[in-house]
Scaffold this motif. Sequence first.
Motif, PDB file in Angstrom:
ATOM      1  N   THR A 136      55.931  -0.836  28.415  1.00 13.78           N
ATOM      2  CA  THR A 136      56.173  -1.625  27.214  1.00 13.78           C
ATOM      3  C   THR A 136      56.927  -0.744  26.224  1.00 13.78           C
ATOM      4  O   THR A 136      56.966   0.495  26.372  1.00 13.78           O
ATOM      5  CB  THR A 136      54.856  -2.085  26.560  1.00 13.78           C
ATOM      6  OG1 THR A 136      54.153  -0.937  26.077  1.00 13.78           O
ATOM      7  CG2 THR A 136      53.987  -2.865  27.533  1.00 13.78           C
ATOM      8  N   LYS A 137      57.497  -1.358  25.199  1.00 10.67           N
ATOM      9  CA  LYS A 137      58.196  -0.575  24.175  1.00 10.67           C
ATOM     10  C   LYS A 137      57.248   0.413  23.498  1.00 10.67           C
ATOM     11  O   LYS A 137      57.660   1.508  23.112  1.00 10.67           O
ATOM     12  CB  LYS A 137      58.829  -1.499  23.133  1.00 10.67           C
ATOM     13  CG  LYS A 137      60.062  -2.197  23.641  1.00 10.67           C
ATOM     14  CD  LYS A 137      60.713  -3.020  22.547  1.00 10.67           C
ATOM     15  CE  LYS A 137      61.947  -3.714  23.098  1.00 10.67           C
ATOM     16  NZ  LYS A 137      62.635  -4.505  22.064  1.00 10.67           N
ATOM     17  N   HIS A 143      55.117   8.008  24.451  1.00  7.50           N
ATOM     18  CA  HIS A 143      54.326   8.713  25.467  1.00  7.50           C
ATOM     19  C   HIS A 143      55.176   9.050  26.689  1.00  7.50           C
ATOM     20  O   HIS A 143      55.010  10.110  27.295  1.00  7.50           O
ATOM     21  CB  HIS A 143      53.125   7.864  25.885  1.00  7.50           C
ATOM     22  CG  HIS A 143      52.170   7.612  24.771  1.00  7.50           C
ATOM     23  ND1 HIS A 143      51.339   8.578  24.249  1.00  7.50           N
ATOM     24  CD2 HIS A 143      51.914   6.485  24.056  1.00  7.50           C
ATOM     25  CE1 HIS A 143      50.616   8.068  23.276  1.00  7.50           C
ATOM     26  NE2 HIS A 143      50.946   6.789  23.135  1.00  7.50           N
ATOM     27  N   LEU A 144      56.080   8.146  27.050  1.00  8.03           N
ATOM     28  CA  LEU A 144      56.951   8.410  28.200  1.00  8.03           C
ATOM     29  C   LEU A 144      57.920   9.538  27.899  1.00  8.03           C
ATOM     30  O   LEU A 144      58.259  10.320  28.793  1.00  8.03           O
ATOM     31  CB  LEU A 144      57.684   7.132  28.601  1.00  8.03           C
ATOM     32  CG  LEU A 144      56.769   5.997  29.067  1.00  8.03           C
ATOM     33  CD1 LEU A 144      57.576   4.737  29.325  1.00  8.03           C
ATOM     34  CD2 LEU A 144      55.972   6.396  30.292  1.00  8.03           C
ATOM     35  N   SER A 176      66.460   2.247  29.563  1.00  7.36           N
ATOM     36  CA  SER A 176      65.506   1.139  29.640  1.00  7.36           C
ATOM     37  C   SER A 176      65.939  -0.077  28.808  1.00  7.36           C
ATOM     38  O   SER A 176      65.233  -1.092  28.802  1.00  7.36           O
ATOM     39  CB  SER A 176      64.117   1.599  29.197  1.00  7.36           C
ATOM     40  OG  SER A 176      64.136   2.030  27.852  1.00  7.36           O
ATOM     41  N   ALA A 177      67.070  -0.019  28.148  1.00  4.75           N
ATOM     42  CA  ALA A 177      67.508  -1.096  27.251  1.00  4.75           C
ATOM     43  C   ALA A 177      67.602  -2.445  27.969  1.00  4.75           C
ATOM     44  O   ALA A 177      67.113  -3.456  27.461  1.00  4.75           O
ATOM     45  CB  ALA A 177      68.838  -0.742  26.596  1.00  4.75           C
ATOM     46  N   THR A 185      46.675   5.960  27.762  1.00  4.95           N
ATOM     47  CA  THR A 185      47.913   6.679  27.457  1.00  4.95           C
ATOM     48  C   THR A 185      48.772   6.779  28.710  1.00  4.95           C
ATOM     49  O   THR A 185      48.285   7.182  29.765  1.00  4.95           O
ATOM     50  CB  THR A 185      47.589   8.101  26.947  1.00  4.95           C
ATOM     51  OG1 THR A 185      46.742   7.991  25.796  1.00  4.95           O
ATOM     52  CG2 THR A 185      48.846   8.855  26.579  1.00  4.95           C
ATOM     53  N   PRO A 186      50.067   6.451  28.608  1.00  9.05           N
ATOM     54  CA  PRO A 186      50.963   6.633  29.750  1.00  9.05           C
ATOM     55  C   PRO A 186      51.094   8.111  30.128  1.00  9.05           C
ATOM     56  O   PRO A 186      51.332   8.957  29.265  1.00  9.05           O
ATOM     57  CB  PRO A 186      52.299   6.087  29.241  1.00  9.05           C
ATOM     58  CG  PRO A 186      51.924   5.105  28.181  1.00  9.05           C
ATOM     59  CD  PRO A 186      50.728   5.735  27.511  1.00  9.05           C
ATOM     60  N   ILE A 187      50.905   8.375  31.411  1.00  5.67           N
ATOM     61  CA  ILE A 187      51.017   9.754  31.905  1.00  5.67           C
ATOM     62  C   ILE A 187      52.020   9.868  33.051  1.00  5.67           C
ATOM     63  O   ILE A 187      52.222  10.948  33.591  1.00  5.67           O
ATOM     64  CB  ILE A 187      49.646  10.303  32.365  1.00  5.67           C
ATOM     65  CG1 ILE A 187      49.089   9.430  33.491  1.00  5.67           C
ATOM     66  CG2 ILE A 187      48.688  10.409  31.194  1.00  5.67           C
ATOM     67  CD1 ILE A 187      47.998  10.098  34.288  1.00  5.67           C
ATOM     68  N   GLY A 188      52.627   8.750  33.430  1.00  2.18           N
ATOM     69  CA  GLY A 188      53.602   8.754  34.517  1.00  2.18           C
ATOM     70  C   GLY A 188      54.698   7.762  34.224  1.00  2.18           C
ATOM     71  O   GLY A 188      54.539   6.859  33.399  1.00  2.18           O
ATOM     72  N   ILE A 189      55.820   7.933  34.911  1.00  2.95           N
ATOM     73  CA  ILE A 189      56.948   7.029  34.736  1.00  2.95           C
ATOM     74  C   ILE A 189      57.633   6.807  36.077  1.00  2.95           C
ATOM     75  O   ILE A 189      57.738   7.730  36.891  1.00  2.95           O
ATOM     76  CB  ILE A 189      57.953   7.578  33.698  1.00  2.95           C
ATOM     77  CG1 ILE A 189      59.036   6.549  33.380  1.00  2.95           C
ATOM     78  CG2 ILE A 189      58.527   8.913  34.131  1.00  2.95           C
ATOM     79  CD1 ILE A 189      59.910   6.907  32.192  1.00  2.95           C
TER      80      ILE A 189
END
Length: 103
Positions: free
Chosen positions: A6-7, A12-13, A32-33, A53-57
């Motif tokens: 999400t935006k 975090h990313l 990501s736009a 919390t985001p920890i990966g992408i």
Amino acid sequence: MIRPITKEDIPHLIAVLDSIELFPPDMLGEMSADYFQNPETEEIWFTAIEDDTPIGIGYCVPEKLTLGTYNLYAIGVKSEWQGKGIGQKMMAYLEDQLRQAEH
């Protein structure tokens, strides 16, 4: 948990990207736009979550001029979370998403 980004995940990313040097964090907004602005996009952006919390992408797109072929351009886990099987879970999530897209 693994889910689409999400935006609100972007800060975090960026921290994830800073920790692993997968690609320059300042490129994330531009990359990501289309995902955020185009409801018809076929891009797949996803993240692993720990403690909310985001920890990966992860980032995957269809190969042009093919049907059912995708390119995984990026997958990474924040450095302090590596070695815990999170990348493997992210790959399983992506494989499930691609199988569902086929049907």
